[in-house]
Write an enzyme that holds these catalytic residues in place. Structure first.
Site, PDB file in Angstrom:
ATOM      1  CB  SER A   1      -0.967  -0.037   1.187  1.00  8.48           C
ATOM      2  OG  SER A   1      -1.960   0.963   1.041  1.00  8.48           O
TER       3      SER A   1
ATOM      4  CG  HIS B   1      -6.381  -0.472  -0.958  1.00  5.26           C
ATOM      5  ND1 HIS B   1      -5.557   0.056  -1.925  1.00  5.26           N
ATOM      6  CD2 HIS B   1      -5.717  -0.308   0.220  1.00  5.26           C
ATOM      7  CE1 HIS B   1      -4.445   0.500  -1.368  1.00  5.26           C
ATOM      8  NE2 HIS B   1      -4.518   0.303  -0.073  1.00  5.26           N
TER       9      HIS B   1
END
Length: 735
Positions: free
Chosen positions: A89, A193
């Site tokens: 991430s 996400h």
């Protein structure tokens, strides 16, 4: 040779006191970051007086600064070099900076804006689930009816994070608790996400337009694709990052397959445990399966293996099949032929939700010779959902819709070279069709699209510098539509054509050619690569897997066939042209009846000319209703789908009317097979080739003898692994 991957953790790795041993070593960088951010990074990380370190807008810049400085120190003191970088991430920004995609100041500005946008998201939530892998968690979501939730982080075979709206996340917690599944609610207000971050993605994309981003000098594995960044992709992947899953397990597997033996985590310690959990369950391909075929093809499509599964009609190549292949590092095409636009769109959304918009996947685009407008409608859909790869099937010329898709994906890269964001993987079985795909789009078609405003002048100019397809599937004798070509004749001939075209045109990118047709055993896979194929394409064998969207009845029939149990019949969608498909013969009458209908069409001028005995036979055994009723059904369907002109014309043209009525049998026979109707099995139309028979023989004494033990990606791995071993043994015998 031992390879090292340097990895960086993301949000959740922050801790008060982090960076203590770095700030004094690199004071200039710390001061520059603090000036850009408007607060002291040192104070935030070491003292956190205002308890801000856990807030997303502060966490992300802090982690980036610590990760970037940790890499600088490692670089100064390490005797090894990183072969790959990756980050989880937020950590991907550290990886990109370390690989030279942007400088330190740019990185700080990027993560500051990203953190602000993510902190501003509300109404969402996330749950971490432990003890289950991604597939198990996905199954639970399906069982519970949590269609709006997605697996946002696939961290290891024993840990996933689910993201979505707050209300559904709350309900999911109760659902998991009732099933004794371990989970914990994450302290975030946004559904990171997931598609709920779409507004943040659009805003961040606009921000990125003003930032100078380069291509990594060392491979960086993207969270979105679980494959290396490609030239010109940095901005798009970073914006898609906000709405796409973090495919960390696949990233680690990619690195392991690439030969990485050492993982160095900088800026934290959380990823090291996840890596070890994945490593413990990972099976690296036997031999050198990941090295078979063309590295260019693998890199172009973000794959680990030069392996493709073609798109099978009416969604038999299901979203589930495409997703499973994508996660295994293979390319699968969603079989859209014969599906209505609503169903196609639903399938594309399902695939993108699972593997990301830019994950390795493709959508079949079959030529529609009867209704060109439907091609334009499909292109509209593909463009709306940013589908980047299509499989062009049954095209004999470059249509405006196909050219429009190719041209709208063109833009200028460094030095003005064309960058192709839209990939057309062309299926060909004839040299003249291959030549059309290896050439730029026809000038007349480009000029027409330019005049109509469908493409821009720059896109038209770039289109004249690239082939319609950089990737061509040479289709030898196969299941479904086939010209019955011989692989050992057809592939060498088209490889020579490629050589001449590349020498004449001087394209910036190389053209790759794969082989389809007859690929059902390791020896066949090995032979394809020995012949010079850049990749292999399977079809028939995938129809007999758990993921294929056809009936269990059909799969039961297919798992028992041998190489002699197929036959040829007319293709329903090109009935009048006499085109052929290869179909199942064992246990059905369809091949004989399909050929009989075409013989009658060739012999007689109208339905009224048919002998009464023949007409009665057709009505009783083929159509199971009077032919007049069949025509009424056809006419209603044509008018309901906006093709009243065709209905009116056929009503006045007896020969065309007969063709449309006979074509109804082909649609019916395919539909009942997909549905598994047990009352009319003899009329099943099942497209398949002898490759499935050879595969059945290969796995006869193994668990895969039953289709219920066949997963499409595992079948691919079995073939590639054994082919690599086969080639190694063959090389040893001939050395």
């Amino acid at each position: 040779m031992s390879l090292t991957a340097v990895i960086f953790p993301g949000q959740g790795a922050q801790a008060k006191g982090m960076g203590r041993d770095l700030f004094d070593a690199y004071p200039d960088e710390v001061d520059r970051a603090s000036e850009l951010l408007g607060y002291s990074v040192r104070e935030l990380c070491l003292d956190d007086p205002r308890r801000e370190l856990k807030r997303t807008e502060f966490t992300q810049p802090a982690l980036f600064v610590v990760g970037a400085l940790a890499h600088r120190r490692w670089q100064e003191h390490s005797v090894t070099e990183a072969a790959f970088f990756a980050g989880h991430s937020l950590g991907e920004y550290c990886a990109l900076h370390a690989a030279g995609a942007f400088d330190f100041e740019t990185g700080v500005r990027l993560v500051q804006r990203r953190g602000e946008l993510m902190a501003g998201a509300d109404g969402g939530g996330m749950i971490a689930v432990t003890g289950l892998d991604r597939e198990q968690v996905t199954d639970l979501l399906r069982q519970g009816g949590f269609g709006s939730l997605v697996v946002a982080n696939d961290n290891s075979p024993e840990q996933c994070v689910v993201s979505g709206d707050a209300e559904s996340i709350e309900s999911l917690g109760e659902f998991l608790r009732a099933r004794n599944v371990r989970w914990v609610r994450l302290r975030v207000s946004g559904a990171f996400h997931s598609e709920l971050m779409r507004p943040a993605r659009e805003e961040f994309s606009r921000f990125l337009d003003g930032v100078d981003l380069g291509t990594p000098r060392t491979p960086v594995i993207a969270n979105v694709t679980a494959a290396p960044y490609q030239a010109g992709d940095t901005a798009k992947l970073l914006s898609d990052h906000l709405v796409s899953p973090v495919r960390w397990t696949e990233t680690v597997r990619y690195l392991l397959d690439a030969g990485v033996t050492e993982f160095v985590e900088l800026g934290g310690t959380v990823l090291t445990k996840l890596v070890e959990r994945t490593r413990a369950t990972h099976r690296r391909p036997a031999g050198q399966a990941q090295e078979l075929g063309s590295a260019t093809f693998r890199e172009r499509h973000g794959l680990r293996f030069a392996y493709v599964a073609g798109g099978m009609y009416r969604g038999v190549s299901s979203p589930e099949m495409v997703i499973r292949l994508s996660r295994a590092g293979m390319l699968g095409f969603y079989g859209t032929g014969g599906l209505d636009p609503v169903e196609v769109e639903r399938g594309i959304k399902e695939i993108q939700a699972a593997v990301g918009q830019d994950g390795p996947y493709g959508v079949n685009f079959i030529a529609n010779h009867d209704d060109p407008a439907s091609e334009q409608e499909l292109v509209d859909l593909l463009l709306r959902h940013h589908v980047r790869t299509i499989e062009a099937s049954a095209f004999i010329q470059m249509t405006p819709a196909l050219v429009r898709y190719r041209a709208t994906g063109l833009r200028r890269g460094p030095g003005g070279a064309p960058i192709c964001d839209h990939r057309v993987v062309a299926k060909v079985s004839r040299p003249e069709v291959a030549a059309a795909f290896l050439a730029p789009p026809p000038d007349a078609v480009l000029d027409g699209l330019l005049t109509a405003g469908a493409i821009g002048a720059d896109q038209a100019e770039l289109a004249r510098r690239v082939p319609m397809s950089h990737d061509v599937i040479v289709e030898a004798d196969s299941g479904g539509h086939t010209d019955g070509g011989i692989a050992t004749v057809l592939l060498p001939s088209l490889l020579e054509l490629r050589r001449r075209v590349e020498a004449e045109r001087g394209y910036d990118e190389p053209i790759c050619m794969g082989l389809a047709g007859g690929i059902g055993t390791p020896a066949a896979v090995a032979a394809a690569f020995v012949l010079g194929a850049d990749f292999v394409v399977t079809g028939s064998i995938n129809q007999c897997t758990l993921e294929a969207a056809t009936s269990d009845v059909v799969k039961d029939m297919l798992q028992d066939i041998d190489v002699q149990d197929t036959d040829y019949a007319p293709a329903g969608d090109m009935f009048e042209l006499g085109s052929r498909v290869q179909v199942l013969r064992k246990g059905v009458f369809f091949p004989a009846r399909g050929n009989k209908l075409h013989a009658l069409y060739s012999q007689y001028g109208s339905l009224d000319d048919l002998p009464e005995k023949t007409r009665s036979l057709l009505e009783r055994t083929y159509f199971r209703k009077p032919l007049d009723e069949v025509w009424a059904d056809v006419e209603r369907r044509l008018r309901a789908t906006g093709r009243a002109e065709l209905a009116d014309h056929a009503a006045k043209q007896p020969k065309q009317k007969m063709a449309l009525v006979f074509r109804r049998y082909f649609g019916y026979s395919a539909r009942i097979a997909l549905e598994g109707r047990s009352d009319d099995k003899v009329n099943y139309q099942v497209h398949t080739g002898p490759a499935l028979g050879s595969f059945n023989q290969w796995v006869r004494d193994s668990p895969q003898a039953s289709w219920r033990h066949r997963h499409v990606d595992e079948v691919g791995r079995m073939l590639l692994d054994a082919a690599a071993t086969h080639l190694g043994e063959f090389s040893g015998r001939t050395a």
